[in-house]
Scaffold this motif. Structure first.
Motif, short mmCIF file in Angstrom:
data_model
loop_
_atom_site.label_atom_id
_atom_site.label_comp_id
_atom_site.label_asym_id
_atom_site.label_seq_id
_atom_site.Cartn_x
_atom_site.Cartn_y
_atom_site.Cartn_z
N THR A 44 0.83 -1.21 0.00
CA THR A 44 0.00 0.00 0.00
C THR A 44 0.87 1.26 0.00
O THR A 44 0.55 2.24 -0.67
N THR A 45 1.98 1.23 0.73
CA THR A 45 2.91 2.37 0.71
C THR A 45 3.43 2.59 -0.71
O THR A 45 3.53 3.73 -1.18
N SER A 46 3.74 1.51 -1.42
CA SER A 46 4.21 1.63 -2.80
C SER A 46 3.14 2.25 -3.68
O SER A 46 3.43 3.14 -4.51
N LEU A 47 1.90 1.82 -3.52
CA LEU A 47 0.81 2.36 -4.32
C LEU A 47 0.59 3.84 -4.03
O LEU A 47 0.39 4.64 -4.95
N ARG A 48 0.66 4.20 -2.77
CA ARG A 48 0.45 5.61 -2.40
C ARG A 48 1.59 6.50 -2.90
O ARG A 48 1.38 7.67 -3.22
N MET A 49 2.80 5.95 -2.99
CA MET A 49 3.90 6.72 -3.58
C MET A 49 3.69 6.87 -5.08
O MET A 49 3.93 7.94 -5.65
N LEU A 50 3.20 5.82 -5.74
CA LEU A 50 2.91 5.91 -7.16
C LEU A 50 1.81 6.94 -7.42
O LEU A 50 1.88 7.70 -8.40
N ALA A 51 0.82 6.98 -6.53
CA ALA A 51 -0.27 7.94 -6.67
C ALA A 51 0.14 9.36 -6.33
O ALA A 51 -0.54 10.32 -6.72
N GLY A 52 1.23 9.54 -5.57
CA GLY A 52 1.68 10.87 -5.19
C GLY A 52 1.23 11.31 -3.81
O GLY A 52 1.49 12.44 -3.40
N SER A 60 13.41 7.25 -7.32
CA SER A 60 12.61 8.01 -8.28
C SER A 60 11.46 7.17 -8.81
O SER A 60 11.56 5.94 -8.90
N ILE A 61 10.36 7.86 -9.17
CA ILE A 61 9.19 7.21 -9.76
C ILE A 61 8.92 7.86 -11.10
O ILE A 61 8.91 9.10 -11.22
N PHE A 62 8.71 7.02 -12.12
CA PHE A 62 8.44 7.50 -13.47
C PHE A 62 7.07 7.01 -13.92
O PHE A 62 6.68 5.87 -13.65
N ILE A 63 6.33 7.87 -14.60
CA ILE A 63 5.06 7.49 -15.24
C ILE A 63 5.13 7.96 -16.69
O ILE A 63 5.39 9.14 -16.95
N GLY A 64 4.94 7.02 -17.60
CA GLY A 64 5.05 7.36 -19.02
C GLY A 64 6.39 7.91 -19.40
O GLY A 64 6.49 8.76 -20.29
N GLY A 65 7.44 7.45 -18.73
CA GLY A 65 8.80 7.90 -19.03
C GLY A 65 9.17 9.23 -18.40
O GLY A 65 10.30 9.68 -18.55
N LYS A 66 8.25 9.85 -17.67
CA LYS A 66 8.51 11.15 -17.05
C LYS A 66 8.71 11.00 -15.55
O LYS A 66 7.96 10.29 -14.88
N ASP A 67 9.72 11.67 -15.02
CA ASP A 67 9.98 11.63 -13.59
C ASP A 67 8.89 12.42 -12.87
O ASP A 67 8.75 13.63 -13.03
N VAL A 68 8.10 11.69 -12.05
CA VAL A 68 6.99 12.34 -11.34
C VAL A 68 7.20 12.30 -9.83
O VAL A 68 6.26 12.50 -9.06
N THR A 69 8.44 12.05 -9.41
CA THR A 69 8.73 11.88 -7.99
C THR A 69 8.19 13.04 -7.15
O THR A 69 7.68 12.83 -6.04
N ARG A 76 -0.73 13.69 -12.11
CA ARG A 76 -0.10 12.43 -12.53
C ARG A 76 -0.96 11.63 -13.52
O ARG A 76 -0.55 10.55 -13.95
N ASP A 77 -2.15 12.11 -13.83
CA ASP A 77 -3.02 11.43 -14.79
C ASP A 77 -3.35 10.00 -14.34
O ASP A 77 -3.20 9.04 -15.09
N LEU A 78 -3.81 9.90 -13.08
CA LEU A 78 -4.14 8.61 -12.49
C LEU A 78 -5.60 8.58 -12.05
O LEU A 78 -6.17 9.59 -11.67
N GLY A 79 -6.19 7.39 -12.08
CA GLY A 79 -7.48 7.15 -11.44
C GLY A 79 -7.24 6.23 -10.26
O GLY A 79 -6.38 5.34 -10.33
N MET A 80 -7.99 6.41 -9.17
CA MET A 80 -7.76 5.57 -7.99
C MET A 80 -9.07 5.19 -7.34
O MET A 80 -9.98 6.02 -7.21
N VAL A 81 -9.19 3.91 -6.97
CA VAL A 81 -10.35 3.41 -6.24
C VAL A 81 -9.86 2.94 -4.88
O VAL A 81 -9.00 2.06 -4.79
N PHE A 82 -10.42 3.54 -3.83
CA PHE A 82 -10.01 3.22 -2.47
C PHE A 82 -10.88 2.09 -1.90
O PHE A 82 -11.95 1.77 -2.41
N GLN A 83 -10.40 1.53 -0.81
CA GLN A 83 -11.13 0.47 -0.11
C GLN A 83 -12.51 0.95 0.34
O GLN A 83 -13.47 0.21 0.33
#
Length: 342
Positions: A44-52, A60-69, A76-83
């Protein structure tokens, strides 16, 4: 295959506790990747870092080749569904789904079109005017899913979205999420602690423990060949014992064969391994018997074994031994034994 997102040497610490430890992981475009493991493993920590929502301590975290750290979640152009789904109770289903589009200032006509398409995709077009409280748990979950995909995200992140549903709905929603992912061509990252859910839904599984990746790969590669005892146990393997020249091995209960005591002692042959054992208990499970046994492995240690046996496959002469205290021989074919890292 194109990489949709990537973790490069990412760590996250909370004080003295390391939740994620030097994580290197690539998320492939168009696949459903599951982060799987017990509570506290770092998924979950990994997912939350990916989400920002969390920043890495290192890496570092990259999305679509771009550093979004250091990029905020909304960019970040993400959709998220929570518990918890997090639906707005005062809004209609359609307004809940269209909320992200409204924030993005999508014109009203285009917004209505995309909301209708998303609701049809999740099978809720007929409930657009309802309030969330009038929906079942499964329907609320679908609304949350529609809200996440209507913005057409680069990545869809799912944080244990099925854990609040009953068993029947969980199975149904697994199929629905896979269908929607395929029809919409989504790249999905799913966090779960349920190995059955991960096996059924994943294109790629990432098994984590202690903030590290223990093993990753497609389910049909990973399941029959766990790398170590942790992965094997987490995937439901129950039998672990030492064999001469093989070290620690495991075999699934349904692949153990139980015979009468016609073959004594611990032997290896072209048929695999045969181990003398004592039946400790029998549990009736409809078409199967779950046979618990004690055996002695190559180290001289007494190890518990579990065999799932179909009663109609047991030879009549072996049946008298299938009682508590009965002496039997347990065997496994060579191809069913999995050698594990020490």
């Amino acid at each position: 295959m194109t990489t949709a997102a990537e973790f490069l040497a990412v760590s996250r610490r909370f004080g003295d506790f390391t939740a994620v430890d030097a994580l290197d992981l690539a998320i492939r475009e168009g696949e459903l990747t599951t982060l799987l493991g017990p509570s506290g493993c770092g998924k979950t920590t990994s997912l939350r870092m990916l989400a920002g929502y969390l920043s890495p301590t290192e890496g570092s975290i990259f999305i679509g080749g771009k550093d979004v750290t250091n990029t905020p979640p909304e960019k970040r152009d993400l959709g998220m569904v929570f518990q918890s789904y997090a639906l707005f109770p005062h809004m209609s289903v359609a307004d809940n789904v269209g909320y992200g589009l409204k924030l993005r200032k999508v014109p009203r006509a285009e917004r209505a079109k995309r909301v209708a398409e998303a609701l049809e995709l999740v099978g809720l077009g007929h409930l657009a005017d309802r309030r969330p409280k009038a929906l079942s748990g499964g329907q609320q979950q679908r609304v949350a899913l529609a809200r996440a995909i209507v913005i057409r995200p680069r990545l869809l992140l799912l944080d244990e979205p099925l854990s609040n549903l009953d068993a029947r709905l969980r199975v149904q929603m697994r199929e629905e999420i896979r269908r929607i992912q395929g029809e919409a061509g989504l790249t999905v990252v799913l966090v779960t602690h349920d190995q059955e859910e991960a096996l059924e839904m994943s294109d790629r599984m990432v098994v984590m423990n202690g903030g590290r990746v223990m093993q990753e790969g497609p389910p049909d590669d990973l399941f029959p060949a766990p790398a170590n005892r942790f992965v094997a146990e987490f995937l439901g393997y129950e039998n672990f014992f030492e064999l001469p020249g093989r070290g620690l091995v495991t075999v699934r209960p349904e692949l153990l064969r139980v015979h009468g005591p016609s073959r004594n002692g611990n032997t290896e042959s072209g048929e695999g391994t045969a181990v003398s054992a004592t039946v400790t208990s029998i549990a009736y499970r409809g078409v199967e018997l779950r046979v618990s046994l004690d055996a002695v492995d190559a180290t001289g240690a007494t190890v518990p074994l579990i065999a799932s046996v179909r009663r109609d496959t047991v030879a009549s002469e072996d049946l008298p031994a299938l009682l508590p205290g009965g002496r039997v021989t347990v065997s496994a074919a060579p191809g069913h034994l999995v050698a594990l890292e020490s």
